[in-house]
Design an enzyme around this catalytic site. Structure first.
Site, PDB file in Angstrom:
ATOM      1  N   ASN A   8       0.874  -1.170   0.000  1.00 53.16           N
ATOM      2  CA  ASN A   8       0.000   0.000   0.000  1.00 53.16           C
ATOM      3  C   ASN A   8       0.913   1.223   0.000  1.00 53.16           C
ATOM      4  OD1 ASN A   8      -1.789   2.036   0.529  1.00 53.16           O
ATOM      5  ND2 ASN A   8      -2.453   1.269   2.530  1.00 53.16           N
ATOM      6  N   TRP A   9       1.046   1.830  -1.171  1.00 55.71           N
ATOM      7  CA  TRP A   9       2.007   2.934  -1.308  1.00 55.71           C
ATOM      8  C   TRP A   9       1.467   4.244  -0.740  1.00 55.71           C
ATOM      9  CZ3 TRP A   9       4.188   2.136  -7.023  1.00 55.71           C
ATOM     10  CH2 TRP A   9       4.830   0.896  -7.087  1.00 55.71           C
ATOM     11  N   HIS A  93      -9.725   1.022   4.467  1.00 60.11           N
ATOM     12  CA  HIS A  93      -8.492   1.222   5.240  1.00 60.11           C
ATOM     13  C   HIS A  93      -8.785   2.176   6.395  1.00 60.11           C
ATOM     14  CE1 HIS A  93      -4.462   2.438   6.378  1.00 60.11           C
ATOM     15  NE2 HIS A  93      -4.027   1.358   5.746  1.00 60.11           N
ATOM     16  N   GLU A  95      -7.225   4.559   7.534  1.00 57.35           N
ATOM     17  CA  GLU A  95      -6.972   5.979   7.220  1.00 57.35           C
ATOM     18  C   GLU A  95      -8.147   6.577   6.444  1.00 57.35           C
ATOM     19  OE1 GLU A  95      -3.062   5.389   5.531  1.00 57.35           O
ATOM     20  OE2 GLU A  95      -2.339   4.840   7.531  1.00 57.35           O
ATOM     21  N   GLY A 166       2.221   2.088  10.829  1.00 56.39           N
ATOM     22  CA  GLY A 166       3.222   3.156  10.749  1.00 56.39           C
ATOM     23  C   GLY A 166       3.897   3.479  12.069  1.00 56.39           C
ATOM     24  N   GLY A 226       2.717  -1.180   4.314  1.00 50.59           N
ATOM     25  CA  GLY A 226       2.758   0.235   3.971  1.00 50.59           C
ATOM     26  C   GLY A 226       4.196   0.703   3.769  1.00 50.59           C
ATOM     27  N   GLY A 227       4.781   1.255   4.827  1.00 54.62           N
ATOM     28  CA  GLY A 227       6.119   1.867   4.740  1.00 54.62           C
ATOM     29  C   GLY A 227       7.158   0.998   4.050  1.00 54.62           C
TER      30      GLY A 227
HETATM   31  P1  PGA Z   1       2.600   0.170   7.658  1.00 55.04           P
HETATM   32  O1  PGA Z   1       1.149   0.395   6.980  1.00 55.04           O
HETATM   33  O2  PGA Z   1       3.164  -1.080   7.076  1.00 55.04           O
HETATM   34  O3  PGA Z   1       3.376   1.414   7.279  1.00 55.04           O
HETATM   35  O4  PGA Z   1       2.366   0.062   9.136  1.00 55.04           O
HETATM   36  C1  PGA Z   1       0.290  -0.682   6.744  1.00 55.04           C
HETATM   37  C2  PGA Z   1      -0.994  -0.193   6.142  1.00 55.04           C
HETATM   38  O5  PGA Z   1      -1.527   0.839   6.573  1.00 55.04           O
HETATM   39  O6  PGA Z   1      -1.532  -0.822   5.214  1.00 55.04           O
END
Ligand code: PGA
Length: 243
Positions: A8-9, A93, A95, A166, A226-227
């Site tokens: 997930n960029w 998600h 977010e 994150g 993510g990261g």
């Molecule tokens: P992260 O994000 O690996 O940076 O913790 C995961 C995500 O939100 O899909």
């Protein structure tokens, strides 16, 4: 089942950086013990599709609208994503739920739209830290699954504890295994044999260093990263750890 490692960029990078990251992933994708999916910002999807060249790495978006078309300024439909070369879409998600107030009902409508357009939805669920401390992680995740998945659902679930995203913090292996077992049980209770075959990804601070242990847990069928998905070598190392 064969694991899936999904990147997930989020809202990172330029067009050029997206294409070069996709090329890096593509170049290292051969012979890995996992399927790969990358989900760039929507604007970068055509460039990433070109860089992936229709090879083994799948392409997804990070959101779509619930309607097929219409007066929805700034939004993108599931059919547009499909048309641009995406086969998957992340929905619900945390977010999106937090930044855009997406309720379970909104997520369910988006999931139905994605399925209608022929996309594979990757539906995210997960508790906040306060909910976990209150002992509510299980019930929160059960309720999100019940409300966010339409009848006839077919797709992928991602368990992402909000407090692990994150932050560099992850649940214990026992906690991950327990909640993935809960998710499997709900999927089977509602969807029968199909629920047994649905992938359940873990997400939240997955890195090359912790991936092997997490991916070895029962009912963990891959990761949503993510990261660490922004560096091709790290993303590929996570996929290699699925062996
Ligand atoms: P992260 O994000 O690996 O940076 O913790 C995961 C995500 O939100 O899909």
């Amino acid at each position: 089942m064969r694991p899936l490692i999904a990147g997930n960029w989020k809202m990172h990078g330029t067009l050029r950086e997206a294409a070069s990251l996709a090329e890096g992933v593509r170049a290292g994708a051969g012979g890995l013990p996992a399927d790969l999916l990358v989900c760039p910002p929507v604007l970068h999807i055509p460039a990433v599709a070109a860089a992936l060249g229709g090879g083994a790495v799948a392409l997804g978006a990070q959101d779509c609208h619930a309607a097929a078309k219409g007066a929805h300024t700034g939004d993108i439909s599931a059919a547009m994503l499909r048309d641009a070369g995406a086969t998957h879409v992340i929905l619900g998600h945390s977010e999106r739920r937090a930044d855009h107030g997406e309720s379970d009902a909104v997520v369910r409508a988006k999931v139905a739209a994605a399925l209608g357009a022929g996309l594979v939805p990757v539906v995210c669920v997960g508790e906040t830290e306060a909910q976990r401390l209150a002992g509510e992680a299980d019930s929160v995740v059960r309720a999100q699954l019940a409300e966010s998945l339409p009848d006839g659902f077919g797709g992928i679930i991602a368990y992402e504890p909000v407090w692990a995203i994150g932050t560099g913090r992850t649940p214990t292996e026992a906690d991950i295994a327990a909640i993935h077992a809960t998710i499997r049980e709900s999927l089977v209770a509602r969807f029968g044999a199909a629920g047994q075959g649905m992938r359940i990804l873990y997400g939240g601070s997955m890195k090359p260093g912790n991936a092997r242990a997490i991916l070895a847990l029962p009912n963990v069928d891959g990761g949503l990263v993510g990261g660490a998905s922004l560096v091709a070598a790290d993303f590929l190392a996570i996929a290699a750890a699925a062996a």
